[in-house]
Design an enzyme around this catalytic site. Structure first.
Site, PDB file in Angstrom:
ATOM      1  N   LYS A   1      44.983  43.955  37.939  1.00  0.00           N
ATOM      2  CA  LYS A   1      43.603  44.011  38.415  1.00  0.00           C
ATOM      3  C   LYS A   1      43.059  45.434  38.529  1.00  0.00           C
ATOM      4  O   LYS A   1      41.858  45.618  38.713  1.00  0.00           O
ATOM      5  CB  LYS A   1      43.491  43.285  39.747  1.00  0.00           C
ATOM      6  CG  LYS A   1      43.700  41.783  39.610  1.00  0.00           C
ATOM      7  CD  LYS A   1      42.568  41.158  38.814  1.00  0.00           C
ATOM      8  CE  LYS A   1      42.692  39.653  38.752  1.00  0.00           C
ATOM      9  NZ  LYS A   1      41.557  39.037  38.057  1.00  0.00           N
TER      10      LYS A   1
ATOM     11  N   SER B   1      53.311  34.581  40.020  1.00  0.00           N
ATOM     12  CA  SER B   1      52.534  34.241  38.817  1.00  0.00           C
ATOM     13  C   SER B   1      53.237  34.766  37.567  1.00  0.00           C
ATOM     14  O   SER B   1      53.109  34.184  36.487  1.00  0.00           O
ATOM     15  CB  SER B   1      51.096  34.764  38.903  1.00  0.00           C
ATOM     16  OG  SER B   1      51.038  36.168  38.801  1.00  0.00           O
TER      17      SER B   1
HETATM   18  N1  PMP Z   1      48.475  36.831  38.857  1.00  0.00           N
HETATM   19  C1  PMP Z   1      48.108  37.495  39.969  1.00  0.00           C
HETATM   20  C2  PMP Z   1      49.173  37.951  40.925  1.00  0.00           C
HETATM   21  C3  PMP Z   1      46.755  37.718  40.231  1.00  0.00           C
HETATM   22  O1  PMP Z   1      46.380  38.366  41.352  1.00  0.00           O
HETATM   23  C4  PMP Z   1      45.796  37.248  39.308  1.00  0.00           C
HETATM   24  C5  PMP Z   1      44.336  37.411  39.605  1.00  0.00           C
HETATM   25  N2  PMP Z   1      43.872  36.440  40.520  1.00  0.00           N
HETATM   26  C6  PMP Z   1      46.218  36.562  38.168  1.00  0.00           C
HETATM   27  C7  PMP Z   1      47.568  36.396  37.969  1.00  0.00           C
HETATM   28  C8  PMP Z   1      45.247  35.956  37.178  1.00  0.00           C
HETATM   29  O2  PMP Z   1      44.447  36.871  36.487  1.00  0.00           O
HETATM   30  P1  PMP Z   1      42.981  36.480  36.015  1.00  0.00           P
HETATM   31  O3  PMP Z   1      42.109  36.480  37.253  1.00  0.00           O
HETATM   32  O4  PMP Z   1      42.590  37.535  35.057  1.00  0.00           O
HETATM   33  O5  PMP Z   1      43.011  35.120  35.408  1.00  0.00           O
END
Ligand code: PMP
Length: 328
Positions: free
Chosen positions: A46, A274
């Site tokens: 991010k 994630s």
């Molecule tokens: N993994 C983590 C730990 C995140 O903070 C995010 C963002 N919410 C994502 C994956 C997903 O990324 P995106 O918002 O670009 O789909």
């Protein structure tokens, strides 16, 4: 491929150009490569959008130096935006829903941001509403809106995607990426498709999340602990392009958690849940390509590890599954 080998004028210039590393657990015939976003200065993917969105808003004159950004965020976006805000002379206020890791909040605070806790019903959409109310109470304040601004996708279209294409000399067979706002997946897909039109694109979400209903798939809503991806309201984001997505796969909390521990113990990757989900999904896709069950133009799979495991120590991410306390 990290090319930060010359002195930089500021930490913001160290965002991006993260390493792409082959996973040991790839099926031999189809390597899986993970983009390690922990190498960013704020420790997550991010940082890319924090810089790009805030610089974009300043360039367009939508906010003046001295102004304030107000954003609903579970954490990583807040850290990325707070980093950029300190360098662009902007204030930052984040509306943080309940249930997310305390480490992220501490880091946003350390970067000078103000935290507003949000405990109401309605998840991210309701937190966004609260952010708009707060913005109206301030002069020269804007809500960047990571879930709807094209600048989110553009950050990945301009940086993450081209970095992947370059590292693999254009030979990208499949892109397997977790979706929260969808910015990472959509931006990477757009960049890769320009070089590889028939690249296989797979979105990853937790079991219990309902993004796949966008492709007409049946999904049962249930709570999940994996942090950063998934939703119970597929309309939460404007950034996913279902027509560009070949498949949605789900990963259970239990499987993501054990993959996080395997990645640490066997491969030396300290990543969040994630990333565990993305890793497992990418390995499955690679196995399907190797077995001839999935079409891909090249025998390679790329995924993204969005953030690090240290961010979740308070939730016992490296403990027993039942001790892993998370978003429910
Ligand atoms: N993994 C983590 C730990 C995140 O903070 C995010 C963002 N919410 C994502 C994956 C997903 O990324 P995106 O918002 O670009 O789909």
């Amino acid at each position: 491929m990290t090319t930060h080998d010359t002195p930089k004028a500021s930490g913001l210039e160290t965002i991006g150009k993260t390493p792409l590393v082959e996973l040991d657990a790839s099926p031999g015939a189809v390597p899986v490569y993970a983009k390690l976003e922990t190498f960013n200065p704020g420790g997550s993917v991010k940082d890319r959008i924090g810089k790009h969105i805030l610089e974009g808003l300043v360039e367009r004159g939508e906010i003046e130096p001295g102004g304030t950004i107000v954003e609903p965020t579970a954490g990583n976006t807040g850290i990325g935006m707070a980093l950029a805000a300190t360098r662009l002379d902007l204030g930052a206020i984040f509306v943080v829903p309940e249930g997310f890791s305390v480490e992220k909040e501490r880091l946003m605070d350390a970067l000078g941001a103000e935290i507003v806790h949000f405990s109401g019903d309605g998840g991210m959409a309701a937190a966004a509403q609260r952010a708009h109310e707060i913005a109206q109470e301030h002069e020269n304040a804007v809500v960047p809106q990571q879930f709807s601004t094209p600048l989110n996708v553009e950050a990945h279209y301009r940086t993450t995607g081209p970095e992947i294409v370059e590292a693999l000399d254009g030979e990208v067979g499949a892109v397997v990426v977790g979706v929260g706002s969808g910015g990472t997946l959509t931006g990477i897909t757009r960049a890769v498709r320009e070089q590889v039109p028939d690249v296989n694109v797979v979105a990853v979400e937790p079991e219990g999340s309902t993004f796949a209903t966008l492709l007409g798939r049946e999904r049962e809503e249930s709570p999940y602990k994996i942090e950063g991806i998934g939703t119970h309201d597929p309309a939460v984001t404007d950034l996913l392009e279902p027509d560009e997505i070949d498949d949605f796969v789900t990963v259970s909390d239990r499987d993501a958690h054990s993959e996080v521990q395997r990645l640490a113990a066997e491969e030396g990757h300290l990543v969040g849940s994630s990333s565990g989900a993305a890793s497992l999904a990418a390995r499955r896709v690679a196995e399907e390509i190797a077995a001839g069950q999935r079409n891909a133009p090249y025998d390679t799979v790329v995924t993204v590890f969005p953030d690090g495991g240290e961010r979740y120590l308070s939730k016992n991410i490296y403990g027993h599954f039942d001790e892993w306390e998370g978003k429910t």
